[in-house]
Every structure is written in C-alpha cells, then in structure tokens.
Design a protein around this motif. Structure first.
Motif, PDB file in Angstrom:
ATOM      1  N   ARG A 104      18.799 108.668  -0.093  1.00  0.00           N
ATOM      2  CA  ARG A 104      18.788 109.444   1.224  1.00  0.00           C
ATOM      3  C   ARG A 104      17.385 109.492   1.812  1.00  0.00           C
ATOM      4  O   ARG A 104      16.956 110.749   2.050  1.00  0.00           O
ATOM      5  CB  ARG A 104      19.697 110.612   1.094  1.00  0.00           C
ATOM      6  N   PRO A 105      16.739 108.453   1.904  1.00  0.00           N
ATOM      7  CA  PRO A 105      15.317 108.549   2.679  1.00  0.00           C
ATOM      8  C   PRO A 105      15.578 109.277   4.118  1.00  0.00           C
ATOM      9  O   PRO A 105      16.295 108.985   4.812  1.00  0.00           O
ATOM     10  CB  PRO A 105      14.959 107.322   2.591  1.00  0.00           C
ATOM     11  N   ASP A 106      14.434 109.689   4.719  1.00  0.00           N
ATOM     12  CA  ASP A 106      14.278 110.164   5.866  1.00  0.00           C
ATOM     13  C   ASP A 106      13.808 109.157   6.906  1.00  0.00           C
ATOM     14  O   ASP A 106      14.167 109.182   7.976  1.00  0.00           O
ATOM     15  CB  ASP A 106      13.215 111.083   5.970  1.00  0.00           C
ATOM     16  N   ILE A 107      13.192 108.134   6.457  1.00  0.00           N
ATOM     17  CA  ILE A 107      12.535 106.753   7.153  1.00  0.00           C
ATOM     18  C   ILE A 107      13.040 105.774   6.619  1.00  0.00           C
ATOM     19  O   ILE A 107      12.508 105.623   5.199  1.00  0.00           O
ATOM     20  CB  ILE A 107      11.224 106.874   7.421  1.00  0.00           C
ATOM     21  N   ILE A 108      13.808 104.789   7.164  1.00  0.00           N
ATOM     22  CA  ILE A 108      14.064 103.239   6.434  1.00  0.00           C
ATOM     23  C   ILE A 108      13.405 102.121   7.384  1.00  0.00           C
ATOM     24  O   ILE A 108      13.534 102.275   8.596  1.00  0.00           O
ATOM     25  CB  ILE A 108      15.448 103.251   6.437  1.00  0.00           C
ATOM     26  N   ILE A 109      12.581 101.581   6.520  1.00  0.00           N
ATOM     27  CA  ILE A 109      12.033 100.319   7.202  1.00  0.00           C
ATOM     28  C   ILE A 109      12.469  98.985   6.526  1.00  0.00           C
ATOM     29  O   ILE A 109      12.263  98.847   5.292  1.00  0.00           O
ATOM     30  CB  ILE A 109      10.380 100.638   7.210  1.00  0.00           C
ATOM     31  N   MET A 110      13.123  98.121   7.567  1.00  0.00           N
ATOM     32  CA  MET A 110      13.493  96.876   6.968  1.00  0.00           C
ATOM     33  C   MET A 110      13.012  95.596   7.319  1.00  0.00           C
ATOM     34  O   MET A 110      12.761  95.659   8.683  1.00  0.00           O
ATOM     35  CB  MET A 110      15.295  96.978   7.243  1.00  0.00           C
ATOM     36  N   ASP A 111      13.074  94.607   6.663  1.00  0.00           N
ATOM     37  CA  ASP A 111      12.534  93.317   6.981  1.00  0.00           C
ATOM     38  C   ASP A 111      13.610  92.556   6.783  1.00  0.00           C
ATOM     39  O   ASP A 111      13.642  91.891   5.372  1.00  0.00           O
ATOM     40  CB  ASP A 111      11.294  93.007   6.558  1.00  0.00           C
ATOM     41  N   GLU A 112      14.510  91.688   7.713  1.00  0.00           N
ATOM     42  CA  GLU A 112      15.596  91.032   7.576  1.00  0.00           C
ATOM     43  C   GLU A 112      16.247  91.336   6.351  1.00  0.00           C
ATOM     44  O   GLU A 112      16.837  90.537   5.464  1.00  0.00           O
ATOM     45  CB  GLU A 112      15.036  89.471   7.241  1.00  0.00           C
ATOM     46  N   ALA A 113      16.599  92.704   6.205  1.00  0.00           N
ATOM     47  CA  ALA A 113      17.551  93.274   5.260  1.00  0.00           C
ATOM     48  C   ALA A 113      18.891  92.554   4.957  1.00  0.00           C
ATOM     49  O   ALA A 113      19.376  92.756   3.853  1.00  0.00           O
ATOM     50  CB  ALA A 113      17.228  94.741   5.365  1.00  0.00           C
ATOM     51  N   GLY A 144      22.870  88.002  -1.238  1.00  0.00           N
ATOM     52  CA  GLY A 144      23.437  88.721  -0.715  1.00  0.00           C
ATOM     53  C   GLY A 144      23.936  90.040  -1.689  1.00  0.00           C
ATOM     54  O   GLY A 144      23.903  91.353  -0.980  1.00  0.00           O
ATOM     55  N   GLU A 145      24.123  90.009  -2.820  1.00  0.00           N
ATOM     56  CA  GLU A 145      24.285  91.266  -3.788  1.00  0.00           C
ATOM     57  C   GLU A 145      23.167  92.076  -3.779  1.00  0.00           C
ATOM     58  O   GLU A 145      23.318  93.236  -3.878  1.00  0.00           O
ATOM     59  CB  GLU A 145      24.737  90.518  -5.324  1.00  0.00           C
ATOM     60  N   ARG A 146      22.039  91.113  -3.889  1.00  0.00           N
ATOM     61  CA  ARG A 146      20.722  91.967  -4.054  1.00  0.00           C
ATOM     62  C   ARG A 146      20.541  92.795  -2.856  1.00  0.00           C
ATOM     63  O   ARG A 146      19.810  93.882  -3.036  1.00  0.00           O
ATOM     64  CB  ARG A 146      19.681  91.021  -4.462  1.00  0.00           C
ATOM     65  N   GLN A 147      20.841  92.403  -1.728  1.00  0.00           N
ATOM     66  CA  GLN A 147      20.732  93.066  -0.269  1.00  0.00           C
ATOM     67  C   GLN A 147      21.613  94.424  -0.563  1.00  0.00           C
ATOM     68  O   GLN A 147      21.301  95.276   0.111  1.00  0.00           O
ATOM     69  CB  GLN A 147      20.974  92.109   0.647  1.00  0.00           C
ATOM     70  N   SER A 196      19.826  89.392   5.898  1.00  0.00           N
ATOM     71  CA  SER A 196      19.880  87.906   6.195  1.00  0.00           C
ATOM     72  C   SER A 196      20.914  87.329   5.318  1.00  0.00           C
ATOM     73  O   SER A 196      21.362  86.023   5.569  1.00  0.00           O
ATOM     74  CB  SER A 196      18.484  87.513   5.997  1.00  0.00           C
ATOM     75  N   ALA A 197      21.200  87.655   4.064  1.00  0.00           N
ATOM     76  CA  ALA A 197      21.965  86.775   3.114  1.00  0.00           C
ATOM     77  C   ALA A 197      23.584  87.364   3.218  1.00  0.00           C
ATOM     78  O   ALA A 197      24.261  86.620   2.501  1.00  0.00           O
ATOM     79  CB  ALA A 197      21.490  87.096   1.728  1.00  0.00           C
ATOM     80  N   LEU A 198      23.788  87.893   4.273  1.00  0.00           N
ATOM     81  CA  LEU A 198      25.135  88.528   4.377  1.00  0.00           C
ATOM     82  C   LEU A 198      25.789  87.966   5.430  1.00  0.00           C
ATOM     83  O   LEU A 198      25.342  87.548   6.470  1.00  0.00           O
ATOM     84  CB  LEU A 198      25.076  90.430   4.481  1.00  0.00           C
ATOM     85  N   ASP A 199      27.345  88.079   5.181  1.00  0.00           N
ATOM     86  CA  ASP A 199      28.056  87.292   6.299  1.00  0.00           C
ATOM     87  C   ASP A 199      27.982  88.563   7.368  1.00  0.00           C
ATOM     88  O   ASP A 199      27.699  89.641   7.172  1.00  0.00           O
ATOM     89  CB  ASP A 199      29.479  86.936   5.863  1.00  0.00           C
ATOM     90  N   GLU A 200      28.500  88.212   8.539  1.00  0.00           N
ATOM     91  CA  GLU A 200      28.497  89.136   9.732  1.00  0.00           C
ATOM     92  C   GLU A 200      29.401  90.390   9.624  1.00  0.00           C
ATOM     93  O   GLU A 200      28.890  91.442   9.918  1.00  0.00           O
ATOM     94  CB  GLU A 200      28.840  88.397  11.131  1.00  0.00           C
ATOM     95  N   VAL A 213      12.937  98.164   2.751  1.00  0.00           N
ATOM     96  CA  VAL A 213      13.886  97.509   2.340  1.00  0.00           C
ATOM     97  C   VAL A 213      13.467  95.980   2.847  1.00  0.00           C
ATOM     98  O   VAL A 213      13.636  95.475   3.805  1.00  0.00           O
ATOM     99  CB  VAL A 213      15.434  97.457   2.899  1.00  0.00           C
ATOM    100  N   PRO A 214      12.833  94.996   1.895  1.00  0.00           N
ATOM    101  CA  PRO A 214      12.530  93.637   2.056  1.00  0.00           C
ATOM    102  C   PRO A 214      13.699  92.906   2.253  1.00  0.00           C
ATOM    103  O   PRO A 214      14.709  93.317   1.782  1.00  0.00           O
ATOM    104  CB  PRO A 214      11.345  93.315   0.909  1.00  0.00           C
ATOM    105  N   GLN A 215      13.435  91.598   2.646  1.00  0.00           N
ATOM    106  CA  GLN A 215      14.318  90.653   2.590  1.00  0.00           C
ATOM    107  C   GLN A 215      14.978  90.084   1.310  1.00  0.00           C
ATOM    108  O   GLN A 215      16.118  89.776   0.958  1.00  0.00           O
ATOM    109  CB  GLN A 215      13.952  89.236   3.545  1.00  0.00           C
ATOM    110  N   LYS A 216      14.021  90.251   0.276  1.00  0.00           N
ATOM    111  CA  LYS A 216      14.366  89.854  -1.121  1.00  0.00           C
ATOM    112  C   LYS A 216      13.976  91.238  -1.995  1.00  0.00           C
ATOM    113  O   LYS A 216      12.932  91.433  -2.478  1.00  0.00           O
ATOM    114  CB  LYS A 216      13.881  88.780  -1.523  1.00  0.00           C
ATOM    115  N   PRO A 217      14.964  92.214  -2.124  1.00  0.00           N
ATOM    116  CA  PRO A 217      14.565  93.353  -2.813  1.00  0.00           C
ATOM    117  C   PRO A 217      14.476  92.983  -4.525  1.00  0.00           C
ATOM    118  O   PRO A 217      14.877  92.048  -4.950  1.00  0.00           O
ATOM    119  CB  PRO A 217      16.075  94.114  -2.794  1.00  0.00           C
ATOM    120  N   TYR A 218      13.521  93.632  -5.086  1.00  0.00           N
ATOM    121  CA  TYR A 218      13.024  93.616  -6.019  1.00  0.00           C
ATOM    122  C   TYR A 218      13.770  94.391  -7.141  1.00  0.00           C
ATOM    123  O   TYR A 218      14.378  95.475  -6.943  1.00  0.00           O
ATOM    124  CB  TYR A 218      11.553  94.187  -6.330  1.00  0.00           C
TER     125      TYR A 218
END
Length: 602
Positions: free
Chosen positions: A516-525, A502-505, A527-531, A444-449
């Motif tokens: 439902r993946p077994d492993i999730i790797i995220m990079d600032e996933a 935010g909607e893209r994230q 960052s565009a959302l409120d707390e 899951v990148p910061q800016k999903p494709y």
C-alpha cells in the motif's frame, strides 16, 4: 596530461592499497594484527628449524666421513625431533597464512561489494563505465587473486630476507675466504661463497625481470578476454528462451566463437612470453645445484674443509640463493597478481567516478529534494542520455497528491529515463525533483525482479522480514489473478524462471496491494498482459489503491481511462538540440574529468 605506463602502474598500486590496508587500522585491526603476528612467529620458527636441519647435515656427514658409528646413531636420534618440529611449524604457518588470506579477502570483498551495491552504483555503472564488464567477477574472483598471492608474496619475501641473512652468516663462518695467486700476487676474497650466492642471484633476477616484464600486460589482456567470454556466456544463458524462440543459435554460436577466439589469441600471447621466461628459469634450475659444489670443491680437495662442511655450505648456498632469487621463482605469479590488482583498481576507479560529491565549475546534475505539500514537484528538469543528447529540457510540472498521470511519447523521447530520474537512479541532467516528505514510494518496472527464496519472500520483497498475515497475502494474490499460488507461499523455487512475464507483472501488483505505497511509479508495467487483465489490475487505482499518487509510462490503448492526466513527450528538433549542446557536453565530461583528477592527484 597523460601518465606514462610506469606512473599509471604506481598509481594503481597506491589506490589498491589505499582500500586494502585499512584492514589493519579499522574495526578489523585486532584480528588482522593477531593473524599477522602469528604468521611472523611461525616464519621465525620455520627458519630456526631450517638452521637446525642444516647443522644436523654437517654433523651427520662429518660422522660418516670419520666412520664413527656411535656418533652417527647419536645424531640420527635427533632427526625425529627435527622432522616433527619442521612439520608442526610449516603446518601452523600454512593455517595462519590461509586464515589471514581469508579474513583480508573478506574485508576487501565486503568493502567493494558494499560500495558497488550502495546508492544503486551497480545500476549506474553500466551507463557511465560500460567497459567495466562483469564487475561481479572482479569482486568475486579478482579480489581473491589480488589478496591470496599478496599474502604469500609477503610471507615469501620476509622468509627470503630472514633466510638469506641467516644462511649467509653460516656461509661466512663455515666456508671462510677464498685464497688464490694471480700473477704472483695472492688475492683473498672474504666470504666468497656468500658473495657468489648474491652475485648469482642478482644475475638470475635481472634476466627474469627483463624477459618477464612484458608478461604483465599480456596477462591483463588475457584476464579481460576471459571475463568478456564469461559475460557473453552468462548473457546467453539468461536470454536462452528468447534466443531459442527466434532461432538465434547460429548468430550466438558465431558470437561465442568470436569471443573465444579472442581468449585463445590472448592465451597464445601469454604462452609465448612464458616460454621465454621458462628458458631463463630452467637454465637457472640446471645450474642451481652445481655452482656451490664447484665453488667449494677446491677447499675440500685441499683438506681445508670436511665433507660435513661441504654439505653444510652447499645447503646454505642453496638456501641463500633460493631466498635471493625469490623474485625469479615468483615472477609469473607476480605478473598474474599485478594484472588482478589492475582489474580491481579499475573497478574502484569507476566507482569513484560515480561518487561525485560536488558539482564542478560549469557542470551540473539533477538535485533531489523533499516537498512539504504532498505533491511531486519537477522544476526546470533537463535529462541527458549517455551520448550527451538532452532528451528532456527545462520541464516543470506538479503532480498533486492522489493524482494519476500517464506519460506517453515516441521511443527515444526519454520516458524510461524520466522514471529513472524520479527513482534517483539517473542524476545526469539539471533541475530539481522534489518528492513528498515521509511518503512511501513503489517502482514497478516492466520486468519485476523476483529474488531467490519462498513465494512469500518474493511477494514481500524488499521487506521480506515484515510481519504480514497469510490472509492479506493470499487476498492480494487472488485480486491480482494469482489465487492458484496461494497454497505455495512457503515453497522455495526459481520463481523468476517458473512464472511467465504476465505472471511476474501480476506479482508486482500483488506487492502493491500488500505494501500500500503512497506513490506508485510504473514503466510499461502491464505490457505482458492482455487487455482485460490490464483493465482489471489498473482498476486497483480506482478502488484499493485510490489513495496513491500514480505516474505511469505506457503506450497501450485503454490506459487513459485509468488516469486523470496525460503528458506527451515529443522528440526534440535539431534547432532545440543546439541550445542544449553545452549541457550535454558538460554532463558527460564530468566522469572523465573526475577520473583524470584522481590520476593526477595520485
């Protein structure tokens, strides 16, 4: 060892044809040879009709000279047949040529595009070969400019050879020999018209070559400037909102203007050189119809040949000369073609540089493997940046099945680069990364494709054809805070522009719920959302996605509450940098060494 320009040119040609010519030997060989034989057959038919027209000219003008009206009308009666035959053969040649061009371009485009896309080369190329601006343009446009003219050149050259041989024989037979006396000695020049045509063509070709050779480099520079300008405009369009928000219009106008100034300068260099070539070509064009008339006139005036023979000889001379100066007439296009071949080969060369199958002596790369216990094993991992600086050195860690790990650190400590290495996108370094065998992984990148297509396609990407019920998809949207989009699953739109950051994230988290993946790797996933939105989505790791192993890069407050462990990356000290200098130099010497080896082998 540095190659001379001429050796480098030959090397580029060899590499280009090594990738293009298998069109005739691979799975496409039946189609390729069928189209090639059709083209050759129509070239032969076209030459035959040209000979027929040439013979018709002689008969017609002989009949005119004799004022033989019945003969004139008899000869004219054959004209419609010749016109129809000529039109049909030329049309068939054009169609078969275009089919050959299209199919050959299709083969090479698929080969290059597949090569570029496979194994994330489209991603890694930007780090290794930054000078390869707009590789997509090279595949889409330069391949066309390399293939289409090449087919035309080959047909033109074959036609020129056949035409020159055929009409030279006509000149030999009709014009005969030249007889003249010089100093009391009679001199005979056999087949003087054919020899004159060959001599004239050689002089014109040599003049065109000498004046036109510098054009190749100038056209290559022009094409590169054009590609850079297009890339700049594309970048401006893709970042239009960000630029508009910070009022960057003036800077962008200056940048675009500077890029276009380089395009203009490159075009002016081409124009100057083409002006010199045009002088040679136009001089030849002025002399072209006059020379054969001057050479055959003495024989006509002496009564040795008829008017019909004069017209046949002039037409045959023109045909031979046109065939022999084919190089002159096509020099500018040849220069354009060679420049495009060079750009295609540069891309091939860069892609070859990425395909380092074995590690050279004294050099290394990150090894990817499979673990048997369900854990992620990182052993003695070192990662280097593009400048050769090692940002992570000799790191070892085990991430157990289902564990949630947060990676933090200052900018430049290698957080995002570590994510790329885990994804297999960043092989430059040393050590081993072992991922669990048979486990699904989601990044899951910061800016999903978001691909083009329906919202359903966007949510199921990259498995758009996978059967998933509407209930599961709409439930994932609702849990991710996008329930209002549930009624638009089959709507096709430009979702990457419609949805906010935010909607893209949120879409990325909806994908996780669906896949439902077994492993999730995220990079600032997040960052565009409120707390509050961040906490709601990260709560998935305690409920619906509790089974997943999570590796997350982030720096926002509150992230620690949703992870079991935190790993902090620190910037390396100057002394530590010295100990890794050899590794950094070794890693980034790899690409250059491979390219040099390729050139030397070629």
């Amino acid at each position: 060892m540095t190659d001379t320009p001429r050796v480098a040119e030959r090397s580029r040609m060899r590499r280009f044809f090594a990738n293009a010519l298998p069109f005739w030997s691979g799975r496409t060989r039946m189609r390729a040879w069928g189209l090639t034989l059709a083209v050759l057959a129509f070239v032969a038919a076209q030459t035959a009709t040209a000979v027929g027209v040439n013979t018709w000219n002689r008969l017609f003008f002989d009949a005119l000279e004799k004022r033989d009206v019945p003969a004139v009308w008899s000869i004219v009666a054959w004209l419609p047949l010749l016109v129809v035959a000529s039109a049909l053969t030329l049309s068939a040649l054009v169609i078969s040529r275009m089919l050959l061009q299209t199919r050959w371009r299709e083969y090479l485009t698929r080969r290059l595009a597949g090569w570029w896309i496979a194994d994330q080369r489209y991603y890694r190329l930007q780090f290794i070969a930054k000078e390869q601006a707009a590789p997509e343009y090279r595949i889409a446009e330069d391949v066309r400019l390399a293939i289409e003219p090449l087919v035309e050149f080959a047909i033109g050259l074959i036609t020129a050879v056949v035409t020159a041989a055929t009409f030279a024989a006509i000149l030999w037979h009709v014009a005969g020999s030249a007889h003249f006396t010089l100093g009391g000695v009679e001199i005979v020049i056999p087949s003087y018209m054919a020899l004159a045509a060959i001599g004239y063509a050689l002089i014109a070709s040599l003049a065109a070559y000498l004046t036109g050779r510098p054009l190749v480099a100038k056209i290559a520079a022009k094409n590169e400037a054009e590609a850079q300008f297009r890339a700049e405009m594309t970048r401006l369009r893709e970042n239009a909102e960000s630029i508009a928000l910070i009022r960057g219009d003036a800077d962008e106008r200056g940048s675009v203007g500077g890029n276009y100034s380089r395009v203009v300068a490159a075009w002016l260099n081409v124009i100057r050189q083409q002006g010199v070539i045009a002088l040679v070509l136009n001089t030849n064009g002025a002399l072209f119809p006059i020379v054969p008339l001057l050479l055959i006139a003495p024989k006509y005036l002496s009564g040795e040949v008829s008017l019909g023979a004069v017209m046949q000889v002039v037409a045959a001379f023109s045909a031979v000369q046109a065939a022999l100066i084919w190089f002159v007439d096509n020099f500018v296009r040849l220069a354009e073609w060679f420049a495009s071949v060079g750009r295609v080969d540069e891309l091939q060369e860069a892609l070859e540089g990425l395909d380092v199958a074995t590690v050279m002596e004294g050099e290394t790369q990150i090894q990817l493997g499979e673990s048997q216990d369900g854990a992620i094993h990182i052993e003695k991992l070192s990662i280097a940046h593009s400048n050769g600086r090692v940002v992570i050195s000799d790191a070892s860690v085990v991430i157990e099945l289902g564990e949630k790990v947060l990676i933090v650190g200052e900018s430049g400590t290698g957080k995002s680069t570590l994510i790329r290495a885990l994804a297999g996108l960043w092989p430059w370094g040393s050590g081993t990364i072992e991922m669990p065998q048979g486990k699904s992984v989601a990044f899951v990148p910061q800016k999903p494709y978001l691909p083009i297509g329906s919202l359903r396609t966007v949510l199921l990407y990259p498995e758009a054809d996978k059967p998933v019920s509407d209930e599961i998809v709409t439930a994932a949207l609702k849990r991710s805070g996008l329930g209002y989009l549930g009624k638009r699953l089959d709507d096709e739109d430009k979702w990457d522009r419609i949805l906010s950051g935010g909607e893209r994230q949120r879409v990325a988290f909806a994908r996780l719920l669906i896949q439902r993946p077994d492993i999730i790797i995220m990079d600032e996933a997040t960052s565009a959302l409120d707390e509050d939105s961040q906490n709601s989505l990260l709560g998935l790791f305690e409920s619906e996605l509790a089974h997943a192993t999570v590796i997350s890069v982030g720096h926002r407050p509150g992230l620690e509450d949703f992870h079991d462990r935190k790993i902090t990356l620190e910037k390396r000290l100057a002394g530590a940098e010295l100990t890794s200098r050899r590794l950094g130099k070794s890693l980034w010497r790899l690409f250059k060494t491979r390219l040099a080896a390729n050139d030397e082998a070629a």
